[in-house]
Scaffold this active site. Structure first.
Site, PDB file in Angstrom:
ATOM      1  N   HIS A 264      12.402  -9.441 -34.826  1.00  0.00           N
ATOM      2  CA  HIS A 264      13.545 -10.155 -34.500  1.00  0.00           C
ATOM      3  C   HIS A 264      13.208 -11.815 -34.785  1.00  0.00           C
ATOM      4  CE1 HIS A 264      16.319  -7.526 -32.233  1.00  0.00           C
ATOM      5  NE2 HIS A 264      15.317  -6.825 -32.380  1.00  0.00           N
ATOM      6  N   GLU A 340       9.028 -11.306 -32.007  1.00  0.00           N
ATOM      7  CA  GLU A 340       9.757 -12.651 -32.066  1.00  0.00           C
ATOM      8  C   GLU A 340       9.312 -13.666 -32.953  1.00  0.00           C
ATOM      9  OE1 GLU A 340      13.126 -12.540 -31.150  1.00  0.00           O
ATOM     10  OE2 GLU A 340      13.235 -10.985 -29.546  1.00  0.00           O
TER      11      GLU A 340
HETATM   12 ZN    ZN Z   1      17.306 -10.560 -32.095  1.00  0.00          ZN
END
Ligand code: ZN
Length: 381
Positions: A264, A340
């Site tokens: 992500h 992330e």
């Molecule tokens: Zn995401």
């Protein structure tokens, strides 16, 4: 002067382009049956006819974005040739509006929230993987819009082989996730790389480069073509409204999972970090130890990764098990992490020209092979 966005991942609403020094824009909401109005942040558009003009573009509704915390410290990206993207230093968040001031050198210039990853590049990546002696590409089924949902399988199945899953772009505006996967695949399919060879010996990897090709093409930030946030659909995926999750979950049940990485981007935090699985019910001491090993190995493998900054505990509350990596940790009892990357930059290793970008995401993808090898050789037969 003209502004257009009718192309792959294009998204913007034009209020007025009458004056170059006061172009008025609005962030467009994600398209979908249910999600209209719920999420907006991604933008990607072309300005034509502005060479040499001091453009001042005002995104009037920036405060209504899904993550307004994403704007302070953010710089818009721009490109003339759609290959080389640079940051626009004259980007400011003032009184709830995002203001981008830039004097383009050419009549045709593209602006975007982050360096895009096109559907054509996605198909080229799959075609390239298909031609590798170490990989095969399978179709899991169709997305809501009827696009192909494909998985790249690396390594031959056999006794004691560890099933590893990597998924990217459940949130389609997080294009850095597919750049990351491109970096994973380029190294993993390199016949000369000893880490890749050993991983292929110990594991079978199932890699979904884009979980949400419909949302990516439509220029959505968070949702698929039915307006569903796929990373909140893992507990009860709907075959019609979230077939992407339904199909991947089915394939995971067939293969088992010994390691899962869900890739992500984070709008607000200027760091690379993991969202880990401690809060998942039943999280075992063995999981904790294996997770700690994996995280430490990644810290050793890439100076872009750190573990000081990240999400606070309790962030996902009762939604916890609707998230991919939390559900997989719960269901399979394995190491299962959300990675992330920043939309802005890595504040610990900033780059004034590019910020965080596709190339840096690719290098990070290549770097994660070390921790993967450590994991699969420790659990392997
Ligand atoms: Zn995401």
């Amino acid at each position: 002067m003209r502004i257009s966005s009718n192309f792959d991942s294009g998204a913007i609403e034009v209020v007025s382009v009458d004056r170059a020094d006061d172009i008025r824009l609005r962030l467009r909401a994600d398209q979908g049956i249910e999600g209209d109005g719920a999420f907006r942040q991604w933008f990607h558009f072309r300005v034509h006819g502005g060479a040499g003009a001091a453009l001042r573009m005002v995104f009037e509704n920036a405060s209504e974005a899904a993550y307004p915390d994403g704007w302070p410290g953010y710089r818009c990206v721009a490109s003339y040739d759609r290959r080389n993207w640079f940051r626009v230093s004259g980007t400011h968040y003032v009184d709830g509006q995002l203001v981008v001031e830039h004097t383009p050198e050419r009549d045709s210039v593209y602006y975007a929230y982050f360096e895009p990853y096109s559907h054509e590049r996605h198909l080229d990546l799959l075609g390239w993987a298909e031609m590798s002696p170490y990989a095969s590409v399978s179709n899991l089924g169709a997305t809501v819009d009827g696009r192909d949902l494909d998985v790249v399988t690396v390594g031959r199945p056999g006794p004691g082989k560890q099933p590893v899953w990597i998924t990217a772009r459940q949130h389609p505006g997080e294009s850095m996730a597919e750049w990351f996967v491109e970096g994973v695949l380029e190294r993993l399919l390199d016949g000369a790389d000893p880490v890749a060879r050993k991983i292929r010996e110990h594991a079978v990897l199932h890699i979904v480069p884009n979980m949400n090709p419909d949302g990516a093409f439509r220029g959505n930030l968070r949702t698929n073509a039915a307006g569903v946030n796929l990373n909140r659909a893992w507990r009860e995926p709907d075959p019609l409204r979230s077939p992407e999750v339904h199909l991947v979950r089915q394939a995971m049940e067939a293969s088992g999972v010994s390691l899962f990485l869900d890739i992500h981007g984070d709008e607000a935090l200027p760091y690379v970090f993991f969202s880990t699985a401690e809060e998942v019910p039943g999280f075992s001491d063995a999981q904790r130890a294996r997770q700690a090993e994996f995280v430490a190995a990644f810290e050793a493998a890439s100076p872009d990764f750190q573990r000081e900054h990240g999400y606070l505990p309790g962030r996902f509350a009762e939604e916890l098990l609707t998230l991919a990596s939390k559900w997989v940790a719960y269901r399979f009892g394995c190491v299962s992490l959300t990675l992330e990357m920043p939309f802005k930059d890595n504040a610990l290793l900033p780059d004034g020209l590019t910020g965080w970008n596709g190339a840096r995401s690719k290098r990070l993808g290549a770097a994660i092979l070390g921790p993967i090898l450590r994991h699969v050789s420790a659990t392997g037969a």
